[in-house]
Design an enzyme around this catalytic site. Structure first.
Site, PDB file in Angstrom:
ATOM      1  N   HIS A  79      60.104  59.269  60.959  1.00  0.00           N
ATOM      2  CA  HIS A  79      60.204  59.688  59.557  1.00  0.00           C
ATOM      3  C   HIS A  79      60.837  61.083  59.448  1.00  0.00           C
ATOM      4  O   HIS A  79      61.831  61.277  58.750  1.00  0.00           O
ATOM      5  CB  HIS A  79      58.802  59.680  58.936  1.00  0.00           C
ATOM      6  CG  HIS A  79      58.754  60.098  57.500  1.00  0.00           C
ATOM      7  ND1 HIS A  79      58.608  59.203  56.469  1.00  0.00           N
ATOM      8  CD2 HIS A  79      58.835  61.324  56.911  1.00  0.00           C
ATOM      9  CE1 HIS A  79      58.607  59.847  55.315  1.00  0.00           C
ATOM     10  NE2 HIS A  79      58.737  61.143  55.561  1.00  0.00           N
ATOM     11  N   GLU A  80      60.258  62.038  60.163  1.00  0.00           N
ATOM     12  CA  GLU A  80      60.773  63.410  60.070  1.00  0.00           C
ATOM     13  C   GLU A  80      62.189  63.500  60.629  1.00  0.00           C
ATOM     14  O   GLU A  80      63.011  64.261  60.133  1.00  0.00           O
ATOM     15  CB  GLU A  80      59.839  64.396  60.783  1.00  0.00           C
ATOM     16  CG  GLU A  80      58.417  64.467  60.213  1.00  0.00           C
ATOM     17  CD  GLU A  80      58.362  64.652  58.702  1.00  0.00           C
ATOM     18  OE1 GLU A  80      59.324  65.195  58.118  1.00  0.00           O
ATOM     19  OE2 GLU A  80      57.365  64.206  58.090  1.00  0.00           O
ATOM     20  N   HIS A 123      64.577  62.631  57.895  1.00  0.00           N
ATOM     21  CA  HIS A 123      64.867  63.791  57.053  1.00  0.00           C
ATOM     22  C   HIS A 123      65.853  64.713  57.777  1.00  0.00           C
ATOM     23  O   HIS A 123      66.771  65.272  57.178  1.00  0.00           O
ATOM     24  CB  HIS A 123      63.591  64.589  56.776  1.00  0.00           C
ATOM     25  CG  HIS A 123      62.696  63.985  55.727  1.00  0.00           C
ATOM     26  ND1 HIS A 123      63.140  63.638  54.482  1.00  0.00           N
ATOM     27  CD2 HIS A 123      61.356  63.701  55.744  1.00  0.00           C
ATOM     28  CE1 HIS A 123      62.117  63.154  53.774  1.00  0.00           C
ATOM     29  NE2 HIS A 123      61.034  63.177  54.517  1.00  0.00           N
ATOM     30  N   HIS A 159      69.407  63.563  57.572  1.00  0.00           N
ATOM     31  CA  HIS A 159      69.926  63.824  56.223  1.00  0.00           C
ATOM     32  C   HIS A 159      70.432  65.267  56.133  1.00  0.00           C
ATOM     33  O   HIS A 159      71.479  65.549  55.563  1.00  0.00           O
ATOM     34  CB  HIS A 159      68.792  63.592  55.215  1.00  0.00           C
ATOM     35  CG  HIS A 159      69.245  63.307  53.817  1.00  0.00           C
ATOM     36  ND1 HIS A 159      68.358  63.137  52.793  1.00  0.00           N
ATOM     37  CD2 HIS A 159      70.471  63.160  53.270  1.00  0.00           C
ATOM     38  CE1 HIS A 159      69.020  62.897  51.673  1.00  0.00           C
ATOM     39  NE2 HIS A 159      70.303  62.906  51.935  1.00  0.00           N
TER      40      HIS A 159
HETATM   41 ZN   LIG Z   1      59.021  62.601  54.053  1.00  0.00          ZN
END
Ligand SMILES: [Zn+2]
Length: 681
Positions: A470-471, A474, A477
């Site tokens: 998940h991290e 990010h 991105h």
């Molecule tokens: Zn998040």
């Protein structure tokens, strides 16, 4: 003055121009002088810029973008160190800067000369600028408007006062919840009442009793204790007592009835939010909130939530019937977590703890990097010799296929004292490509995994693996952005209901059988996760998913309707709207005295007002994006290139819906999410 400032910067590591922060040289005494000097310099420069007779994008907007970039680059290591190697001195220095930064930001947001300058630039140059530059202007103008800059004097004054009063009321709401939570404890005299609770909770309760020179145990209403009691306590009476105390906090019901009642605070908050929206020309607070979101209209959000509710209802009823059958009794609200936990154990023999030996961090990292490398044509390699804040921290460089660096990131993986809990990605340096030069993005990835033991690497649960993916999403991105202007590069300027798309998208890979094979290897034998365990793990994803979905929808609908339907003549109608929402989506019986709204801090204390729907919204985007990969092969290069070009690389430079439609060829569809949860075939 100038000479003095230059001297400060010579001695202050925060102000020296370097590619990466020198973490080991940064001392608490450097912080406030650096921020003060920089803010003063910026204010002077901004005053000069607003005196330009004919401002242009090149000589006003670019320098401002540069100034923001520099400020965030200086402040980032400070707030980062405060979070990961906290000390009383650093905290004091950090806190001393908060009001300075906040005043600076407010002054900028409310600056009429700047607003007028941006307006003139948009009018005169708008047609000739490239799309990203136009987006920079549009975002800035939108934010000025939402900050009330364009209002005439009297309304502007009222706007400021209402904003201030709202901040105070939201803080009051939190205080009441906190006081109500702290104001209730449950004394236990007989050990049998504690049956089922884990040792940590029991030991804590014993210590609390000792501190108060009491016999037995005292259980408090903090969240870990509450969760432990309703999930594990064999005593139904204890579960009921905790459920009642928890779900009536800060209300007119339950053991603390009327003492910290938030009813009037909630009414006032909703009234003032409505007023803010009206002053700015919106019909409702929900409409105002959507001005910066991907969702276009109140109707669109309502339709989205109703659609999910209709689709998940049957699954939720089935989940509840299954739970009821397992419990062999009619279930009350305080029985749900308890029987759900037991049913899960009966169904799946695989537990998170049991999975740890299969997920050693080095192997998981290698597998995760392989996923990114295969998808986005990059190479990730570790680099040493970089200044770090703790010996456990590692540094990685991302290169394109021709060996050019595109960005880099730090990984601080383990829990330790004086480090904030949780996991997050944050910007260390943002990307920019301006006349003043090009700077590559740098990220922090922070987790709180159990550290390695003697002679063995850190071992993760599958939940930890999901957190890491998940991290990292990010992080991609932020790092793979190609936007030149800092205010729209990476995650900056991305609609708040779309910002979780890349992170939740990456989580899908941590559930995929091929990836599970690559990232797992028993710490002793090296064997990958056995097929039966893998199948069971994957099946946990859809366990009771219908019930869970309906609960989230109840929160989301309640929050959104409160802010969309406020009517000054009728007040906030909190209880009525909640009852209507429950009538539509609730599957589980809720006692009449339940007052969950009175402690619903997400919505009443700030952040998620008219925004709770975003959780599901972003999940739908992520599942639908991943479905595109499932259709063409999860490692399909051309799909990945499209995802990179349309979404990851674009940052906030493009409307989130347009970007999604460009990638997917159509608007988002809820069906992939329903499939993912096993709710629809
Ligand atoms: Zn998040």
């Amino acid at each position: 003055m100038h000479a003095l400032m230059r001297e400060t910067s010579m001695e202050n590591p925060l102000l020296e121009p370097r590619l990466l922060p020198h973490f080991t040289e940064i001392r608490p005494e450097h912080v406030e002088p650096a921020i003060r000097a920089l803010l003063e310099e910026n204010r002077a420069r901004i005053a000069e810029l607003t005196r330009l007779p004919e401002p242009t994008f090149a000589d006003l907007v670019e320098p401002l973008e540069d100034m923001h970039h520099r400020l965030s680059r200086v402040w980032s290591p400070v707030s980062h160190l405060n979070a990961v190697v906290n000390s009383p001195e650093l905290r004091a220095a950090y806190n001393a800067c908060l009001p300075l930064l906040s005043a600076y930001q407010t002054d900028l947001a409310q600056s009429e000369p700047l607003y007028r300058a941006y307006q003139r630039i948009a009018e005169r140059e708008g047609a000739h600028l490239e799309p990203t530059q136009r987006a920079v202007l549009e975002h800035a103008l939108r934010d000025f408007t939402l900050a009330g800059v364009g209002l005439e004097a009297e309304r502007k004054e009222r706007f400021k006062n209402v904003m201030l009063e709202l901040t105070q009321l939201q803080a009051k709401f939190e205080e009441n919840v906190l006081d109500a939570t702290n104001g209730w404890t449950y004394p236990v005299r007989e050990p049998f009442e504690l049956e089922g609770l884990n040792e940590v909770i029991v030991a804590q309760a014993r210590r609390r009793a000792e501190e108060q020179a009491a016999e037995g145990w005292i259980l408090a209403l903090d969240q870990p204790t509450y969760v432990a009691v309703v999930t594990d306590a064999e005593s139904r009476a204890l579960r009921r007592a905790f459920y009642e105390a928890w779900s009536t906090r800060a209300s007119d019901q339950g053991p603390g009835a009327g003492r910290w009642d938030n009813s009037a605070v909630m009414q006032q908050i909703l009234k003032l939010r409505h007023e803010i929206a009206r002053i700015l020309g919106f019909a409702s607070y929900a409409q105002y909130a959507l001005a910066t979101r991907m969702a276009r209209s109140v109707e669109e959000v309502m339709q989205f939530l109703h659609q999910l509710g209709a689709a998940a209802r049957a699954a939720a009823l089935k989940d509840f019937a299954q739970l009821q059958a397992y419990a062999q009794r009619p279930l009350e609200a305080w029985d749900l977590s308890y029987y759900s936990e037991r049913l899960q154990r009966a169904h799946f023999s695989v537990s998170q703890e049991e999975l740890r030996p299969y997920f050693a961090l080095p192997r998981v990292l290698t597998g995760l990097f392989e996923v990114a490398e295969r998808l986005f044509a990059v190479r990730i390699r570790e680099r040493t010799g970089v200044s770090i804040w703790h010996p456990d921290v590692r540094f990685f460089e991302i290169e394109d296929t021709s060996g050019h660096s595109v960005g880099s990131f730090y990984l601080d993986a383990y829990a330790r004292p004086n480090k904030r809990s949780g996991a997050w990605m944050d910007e260390c340096v943002g990307r920019k490509r301006l006349k003043s030069g090009t700077v590559l993005p740098v990220a922090y990835l922070v987790c709180n995994f159990l550290p390695p033991g003697q002679g063995r690497p850190a071992l993760l649960t599958h939940d930890d693996v999901l957190t890491l993916f998940h991290e990292f999403g990010h992080g991609l991105h932020h790092l793979l952005t190609r936007v030149a202007y800092p205010s729209l590069a990476g995650i900056n300027g991305v609609s708040w209901d779309a910002v979780e798309l890349p992170s939740q998208f990456m989580e899908n890979y941590a559930w995929h059988p091929d990836v599970l094979q690559r990232i797992s290897g028993h710490v002793e034998t090296g064997a990958p996760l056995p097929a039966d365990k893998q199948a069971q793990l994957i099946a946990t994803r859809s366990f009771q998913a219908g019930l869970h979905m309906m609960r989230q929808l109840e929160f989301a609908l309640f929050d959104f309707r409160l802010h969309a339907e406020y009517d000054p003549a009728r007040g906030a109608r909190v209880a009525e709207i909640l009852a209507e929402v429950r009538h539509e989506v609730a599957v589980v019986p809720v006692p009449e005295w339940n007052r969950f709204a009175h402690s619903f801090g997400h919505v009443f204390a700030g952040g998620y007002a008219a925004g709770y729907y975003s959780y599901k919204w972003a999940e739908v985007l992520a599942a639908d994006a991943f479905a595109a990969f499932e259709e063409s092969g999860v490692f399909d290069r051309s799909t990945a290139r499209r995802f990179l070009d349309c979404i990851l690389a674009r940052g906030g430079s493009r409307d989130a819906l347009d970007a999604f439609v460009e990638f997917r060829g159509r608007k988002p569809d809820i069906r992939p999410l329903l499939r993912q949860y096993g709710i629809a075939a």
